[in-house]
Design an enzyme around this catalytic site. Structure first.
Site, PDB file in Angstrom:
ATOM      1  N   ASP A 115      18.595  11.097  23.855  1.00  0.00           N
ATOM      2  CA  ASP A 115      18.739  12.568  23.911  1.00  0.00           C
ATOM      3  C   ASP A 115      17.667  13.074  24.889  1.00  0.00           C
ATOM      4  OD1 ASP A 115      16.846  13.886  21.063  1.00  0.00           O
ATOM      5  OD2 ASP A 115      16.535  12.029  22.215  1.00  0.00           O
ATOM      6  N   ASP A 129      12.211  10.149  26.157  1.00  0.00           N
ATOM      7  CA  ASP A 129      13.386   9.320  26.470  1.00  0.00           C
ATOM      8  C   ASP A 129      13.360   8.959  27.962  1.00  0.00           C
ATOM      9  OD1 ASP A 129      14.102  11.634  24.517  1.00  0.00           O
ATOM     10  OD2 ASP A 129      15.555  10.083  24.008  1.00  0.00           O
ATOM     11  N   HIS A 132       6.901   8.673  22.132  1.00  0.00           N
ATOM     12  CA  HIS A 132       7.627   7.895  21.113  1.00  0.00           C
ATOM     13  C   HIS A 132       8.591   6.841  21.681  1.00  0.00           C
ATOM     14  CE1 HIS A 132       6.372  11.139  18.370  1.00  0.00           C
ATOM     15  NE2 HIS A 132       6.882  11.980  19.225  1.00  0.00           N
ATOM     16  N   ASP A 133       9.600   7.319  22.412  1.00  0.00           N
ATOM     17  CA  ASP A 133      10.741   6.467  22.789  1.00  0.00           C
ATOM     18  C   ASP A 133      10.329   5.314  23.697  1.00  0.00           C
ATOM     19  OD1 ASP A 133      12.729   9.476  23.090  1.00  0.00           O
ATOM     20  OD2 ASP A 133      12.282   8.241  21.342  1.00  0.00           O
TER      21      ASP A 133
HETATM   22  O1  RIB Z   1      10.675  12.622  16.643  1.00  0.00           O
HETATM   23  C1  RIB Z   1      10.559  12.183  17.957  1.00  0.00           C
HETATM   24  C2  RIB Z   1      11.899  11.845  18.523  1.00  0.00           C
HETATM   25  O2  RIB Z   1      12.720  13.018  18.547  1.00  0.00           O
HETATM   26  C3  RIB Z   1      11.847  11.365  19.979  1.00  0.00           C
HETATM   27  O3  RIB Z   1      12.889  10.470  20.218  1.00  0.00           O
HETATM   28  C4  RIB Z   1      12.063  12.625  20.761  1.00  0.00           C
HETATM   29  O4  RIB Z   1      12.608  12.374  22.058  1.00  0.00           O
HETATM   30  C5  RIB Z   1      13.070  13.323  19.895  1.00  0.00           C
HETATM   31  O5  RIB Z   1      14.344  12.778  20.191  1.00  0.00           O
HETATM   32 CA    CA Z   2      14.472  11.001  22.002  1.00  0.00          CA
END
Ligand code: RIB
Ligand code: CA
Length: 331
Positions: free
Chosen positions: A12, A17, A259-260
């Site tokens: 997303d 990402d 995160h991703d």
């Molecule tokens: O909570 C973090 C996640 O939510 C990550 O993947 C960010 O890109 C959103 O999609």
């Molecule tokens: Ca994401």
């Protein structure tokens, strides 16, 4: 040379990402078969356009397939979902974009000239996973709507999925609500379908991603690479740091998780994730206070079979080394 790792990404695209996709494209160890997009951080048109912008900026020929514009069922009950509680910085449909946010509608990259493929991501996933000769790893960095729909339509695809590695969930760390993480909260039913599919699942929750933050020093290092792509990454991380300082202050102020990207780090070197525990994980989709919570059963004798490897830690130095060594390849 070792066989490349075959992956399909489902994103997303949003800022983190985008960095994950860049790492996958830049790595010689990964065969990125395709990228599916889904609504999540932003509406589907934005997440798809942002994904195309990343692919085009890196001159990659990987194909992009737009998937589901909505979660499976969460919005059917008007009372189930208010606005994003406690996750300020992510706007509801139609809201004005907040000044300080984790994800802007458009990434700081040139608008793409390329278009997504005509085939819907769910149909492409089914076709690809039914016909592949080798097992494929699913790398999911957004709500799991596309994969869940594909599994519902054609369960046989599970036979050709080697592992599902997803950024999502929280063990003791949450963001979308007091007890849920955004990707799972955005489509709890989809996450439960994936977690009970019988496919090997590895969960990269906030507990892990918050242990490998990037800071302004890292942004300076990216800017020193003198390329519009790494400048864009630096800007995205600076915007993330501003948003985290404002809405989710980290243990070290002036830092933010990406995160991703950690999921791709795990694909390349599993040891970047630490404190991995095999446990039973389910998702609350009752629509109540805990809607979207990843319910982790760590008891010696869980009620149901264990189904998920959950990483509670990360190797910050190794992750930084992975990100920089790949982004340095941008030319
Ligand atoms: O909570 C973090 C996640 O939510 C990550 O993947 C960010 O890109 C959103 O999609
Ligand atoms: Ca994401």
């Amino acid at each position: 040379m070792k066989e490349k790792i075959k992956i399909i990404m489902d994103c997303d695209t949003g800022s983190d990402d985008a960095i994950a996709i860049m790492m996958a494209i830049l790595s010689e160890k990964i065969d990125l078969i395709g990228i599916c997009t889904v609504a999540g951080n932003k509406a589907l048109n934005y997440t798809t356009e942002n994904t195309l912008a990343v692919v085009e900026a890196l001159n990659s020929d990987v194909k992009v397939y737009a998937g589901c514009p909505e979660s499976m069922v969460t919005k059917l009950l008007p009372t189930r979902r208010g606005s994003y509680s406690g996750f300020t910085g992510v706007k509801d449909e139609g809201d004005k974009e907040p000044e300080i946010t984790y994800h802007h509608d458009h990434l700081p990259l040139p608008s793409p000239t390329r278009k997504a493929e005509k085939q819907n991501a769910v149909c492409w996933l089914i076709e690809t996973l039914l016909t592949t000769e080798e097992k494929i790893t699913m790398v999911v960095t957004g709500p799991m709507t596309n994969l869940a729909m594909a599994l519902r339509i054609e369960p046989k695809i599970a036979e050709n999925i080697k592992e599902i590695v997803f950024m999502g969930g929280g063990f003791k760390v949450f963001n979308a609500t007091r007890c849920s993480e955004f990707n799972i909260w955005a489509d709890p039913e989809a996450a439960q379908i994936v977690l009970t599919s019988g496919i090997k699942c590895t969960m990269v929750p906030l507990d892990a991603t918050h242990k490998a933050n990037f800071d302004y020093q890292d942004c300076k290092r990216l800017r020193a690479m003198n390329h519009f792509v790494t400048d864009a990454v630096a800007l995205m991380i600076e915007q993330r740091i501003e948003a985290y300082d404002a809405y989710q202050p980290q243990a070290v102020l002036g830092s933010a998780p990406i995160h991703d990207a950690l999921v791709v780090g795990y694909i390349l070197q599993p040891k970047v994730l630490e404190e991995i525990k095999f446990m039973r994980v389910d998702v609350d989709f009752s629509g109540g206070m805990a809607d979207g919570q990843t319910i982790c059963d760590t008891r010696a004798y869980p009620d149901d079979e264990r189904n998920c490897y959950v990483a509670l830690g990360a190797n910050n130095d190794l992750f930084h080394q992975q990100v920089f060594s790949l982004l340095e390849k941008v030319n």
